[in-house]
Design an enzyme around this catalytic site. Structure first.
Site, PDB file in Angstrom:
ATOM      1  N   HIS A  54     -45.806 -58.208  42.678  1.00 56.93           N
ATOM      2  CA  HIS A  54     -46.498 -58.425  43.948  1.00 56.93           C
ATOM      3  C   HIS A  54     -47.065 -57.140  44.541  1.00 56.93           C
ATOM      4  CE1 HIS A  54     -47.536 -60.414  47.658  1.00 56.93           C
ATOM      5  NE2 HIS A  54     -46.888 -59.492  48.331  1.00 56.93           N
ATOM      6  N   ASP A  87     -51.586 -59.342  50.086  1.00 55.87           N
ATOM      7  CA  ASP A  87     -50.549 -60.088  50.788  1.00 55.87           C
ATOM      8  C   ASP A  87     -51.159 -60.705  52.056  1.00 55.87           C
ATOM      9  OD1 ASP A  87     -47.419 -60.527  50.856  1.00 55.87           O
ATOM     10  OD2 ASP A  87     -47.928 -59.763  52.849  1.00 55.87           O
ATOM     11  N   TYR A 143     -45.624 -64.714  60.277  1.00 52.88           N
ATOM     12  CA  TYR A 143     -45.148 -65.924  59.614  1.00 52.88           C
ATOM     13  C   TYR A 143     -45.001 -67.071  60.615  1.00 52.88           C
ATOM     14  CZ  TYR A 143     -44.166 -63.075  55.517  1.00 52.88           C
ATOM     15  OH  TYR A 143     -44.294 -62.251  54.427  1.00 52.88           O
TER      16      TYR A 143
END
Length: 299
Positions: free
Chosen positions: A275, A101, A208
């Site tokens: 994921h 990730d 982010y």
């Protein structure tokens, strides 16, 4: 049996990281992603500590590590600097680097910019930066799957999470992508404690907000950023990519074109995993790491 321990290690970057480490032998550094911690790698660490020196930090902003306040403190170059500083603090000139990730995003960049330090690269469901940015412009399905990034950049996201409660956030952030039966109760409790720390939600979300990746809205007209149209450096480090093919956030399009960007690439796809494959299929991830290390020359 080699024991694992946790230490807080002060870095030359001014950040102190909480680090899970132990063992002896060739070093392997593990980088986790959002919204996790070193616990992502608990099964890999328990196995590989038998014959390797394993190192798994809580990256800046996560769990028990420092949480600087400013958004710009989470820009990718600063995270890579933490990695290099951690290696320096531990006396590691060269090491195998594993990332999942966001940890994989850092690992891609570290291998591209510090090839003398990263001797092998292992990526677990984390997109190459060029492939990812192009797909966000050109692939409608990937753009749609990535709208959560726009949501996480919303300044009100912390209040939204607090309003829904951390239990619900856990179910949404993990439950939508992994069978929660794969997450033992004690691991869930540890994550809820980590997310409850003062400033923890903002620090995690700032990864982010600091990212330069452009994520257009669905249906929005968008052009490729200029940097994606310029020559992109090829990666010379031996690289293994392990990919859970049921990943709902990072679609299989992320594997397209990798052979043109990586000189020495091995690809392991796992059809029945998504994921969070380190949780769903830990034995597959560990086995792939061991096989790759055995197949590639010792640094």
């Amino acid at each position: 049996m080699q024991a694992l321990r946790e230490e807080r290690i002060a870095l030359s970057t001014g950040i102190t990281l909480n680090v899970r480490l132990g063992g002896e032998g060739e070093p392997i550094v593990f980088l986790h992603g959002f919204p996790e911690s070193h616990r992502t790698w608990r099964r890999q660490l328990a196995d590989l500590v038998r014959d390797h020196f394993v190192v798994a930090p809580d990256q800046r902003g996560f769990a028990a590590s420092d949480r600087p306040a400013a958004v710009e403190e989470y820009e990718a170059d600063k995270i890579v600097s933490d990695l290099v500083a951690l290696a320096d603090a531990l006396g590691l000139h060269g090491f195998t680097l594993v990332g999942h990730d966001w940890g994989g995003a850092v690992a891609w960049l570290a291998a591209l910019t510090c090839p003398s330090r990263v001797k092998r690269l292992i990526i677990v469901n984390a997109p190459h930066p060029l492939v990812f940015q192009k797909s966000l412009i050109e692939d409608e399905a990937q753009r749609g799957a990535s709208q959560y990034i726009r949501a996480f950049r919303n300044p009100a996201m912390e209040r939204m999470i607090e309003a829904m409660g951390l239990e619900t956030f856990f179910e949404k952030s993990f439950g939508a992508h992994v069978d929660l039966a794969a997450i033992p109760p004690e691991e869930k409790a540890a994550y809820l404690r980590d997310w409850s720390r003062p400033g923890a939600l903002t620090a995690m979300l700032n990864w982010y907000r600091a990212s330069k990746i452009e994520v257009p809205a669905v249906g929005e007209d968008a052009e490729l950023p200029l940097w994606t149209r310029a020559p992109f450096p090829s990666l010379s480090v031996p690289t293994l990519v392990v990919w859970g093919m049921k990943d709902k956030a990072l679609l299989p399009v992320q594997l397209d074109g990798l052979h043109d960007l990586v000189d020495d690439l091995r690809l392991v796809t796992v059809e029945e995993a998504g994921h969070f494959i380190p949780w769903e299929r830990p034995e597959v991830v560990t086995g792939a790491i061991r096989d790759f290390i055995a197949e590639t020359p010792s640094p």
